[in-house]
Design an enzyme around this catalytic site. Structure first.
Site, PDB file in Angstrom:
ATOM      1  CD  GLU A  61      39.874 -17.475 -34.407  1.00  0.00           C
ATOM      2  OE1 GLU A  61      40.806 -18.137 -33.934  1.00  0.00           O
ATOM      3  OE2 GLU A  61      38.904 -17.977 -35.004  1.00  0.00           O
ATOM      4  CD  GLU A 103      40.351 -23.067 -33.986  1.00  0.00           C
ATOM      5  OE1 GLU A 103      39.462 -23.134 -34.846  1.00  0.00           O
ATOM      6  OE2 GLU A 103      40.940 -22.021 -33.687  1.00  0.00           O
TER       7      GLU A 103
END
Length: 305
Positions: free
Chosen positions: A185, A280
């Protein structure tokens, strides 16, 4: 908000998982009535609906299912007890839900760096990868988030990139036999992080050349770091295995910031993406009203099929 702070806010204590006593799911009220399933596979996290299921994460998981969500995301799964992991896995199976990502954390991965090439960091990373295989089995997870850590100002970028590639190759050797995938990520939390852009992550994945090493494309972080979301996703699409959501500014649900999620989700759907899309982010408004508003925000931007 850095990931470690995000995990602390969600809460990892076993007190959330009481298996007896407490409020029954059926007693939560009319909001728990089964709603239509979302067309996109959006994945909430624990704590997002805490006001509708106070005190028990299993009740919260059932609430998610009844609102039409088909997956769960839990960054802190690796730190939960075996008992919690097994109960979450069992409940997901009973509800017909998928497990999204959890974070591969070895110590504090915000203070370590695979880019340095230091053996101590490599050893910790590989140890945590092996532990993550066992956790993934308990909850039937397929994806684990990897953050390589900090940039090293004393090493040329090419050397650091080579070090990260080597670490990802070693990690892939652990995960690939089990059909599991690390998703790297790129982040925007601070400028000292090594991995910050989609094309940089794409290049590392191409070099590792394994189905066990792919991209986690977080729409919030990439809007902050580079923008041009659809065009940049298109360039990196072959290596994207997981997507996360958060509007900017604010890192809250779609519709609270500047991103045109209806267009972005239509693009993702038209590409044939069948994976999980992790929610998220935080809630824009507090309480039950804020939780219901969040659900409605996702109804608004969900693709129409």
């Amino acid at each position: 908000m850095e990931r470690r702070g995000f995990i602390k806010k969600v809460g990892l204590g076993s007190t959330f998982l009481g298996l007896t006593g407490g409020m029954s799911f059926q007693a939560m009220g009319k909001e728990s009535q089964t709603a239509p399933t979302f067309n996109m596979d959006f994945a909430p996290h624990f704590g997002m609906f805490r006001n509708h299921a106070p005190g028990r994460i299993i009740d919260e998981l059932k609430f998610m299912a009844d609102q039409g969500f088909r997956s769960l995301e839990d960054n802190g799964m690796l730190k939960r007890s075996v008992e919690e992991q097994e109960q979450i896995g069992k409940t997901l199976d009973q509800l017909g839900m998928r497990m999204g990502v959890f974070v591969i954390e070895g110590g504090d991965n915000w203070k370590t760096s695979l880019a340095t090439g230091k053996q101590e960091f490599m050893d910790t990373f590989l140890k945590t990868c092996r532990e993550s295989v066992e956790v993934a089995k308990r909850v039937n997870a397929k994806w684990m988030t990897v953050v390589p850590g900090y940039f090293d100002r004393n090493l040329p970028m090419g050397i650091q990139t080579a070090n990260v590639i080597e670490a990802m190759k070693r990690g892939a050797e652990i995960f690939e036999p089990h059909g599991l995938t690390m998703v790297m990520e790129p982040l925007s939390d601070n400028p000292d992080l090594f991995l910050r852009h989609a094309d940089q992550t794409f290049m590392i994945c191409q070099a590792v050349d394994s189905p066990a090493c792919k991209i986690l494309y977080d729409i919030y972080h990439m809007q902050r770091n580079e923008g041009n979301l659809i065009a940049n996703m298109e360039k990196c699409w072959d290596e994207i295995a997981y997507i996360q959501i958060g509007d900017n500014p604010g890192r809250k649900e779609p519709g609270t910031g500047e991103i045109n999620f209806e267009n972005v989700f239509k693009y993702i759907h038209d590409k044939g993406f069948k994976g999980v899309m992790g929610m998220e982010h935080g809630n824009a408004m507090p309480g039950k009203e804020g939780e219901l508003a969040l659900i409605e925000a996702y109804r608004k931007v969900d693709v129409k099929v």
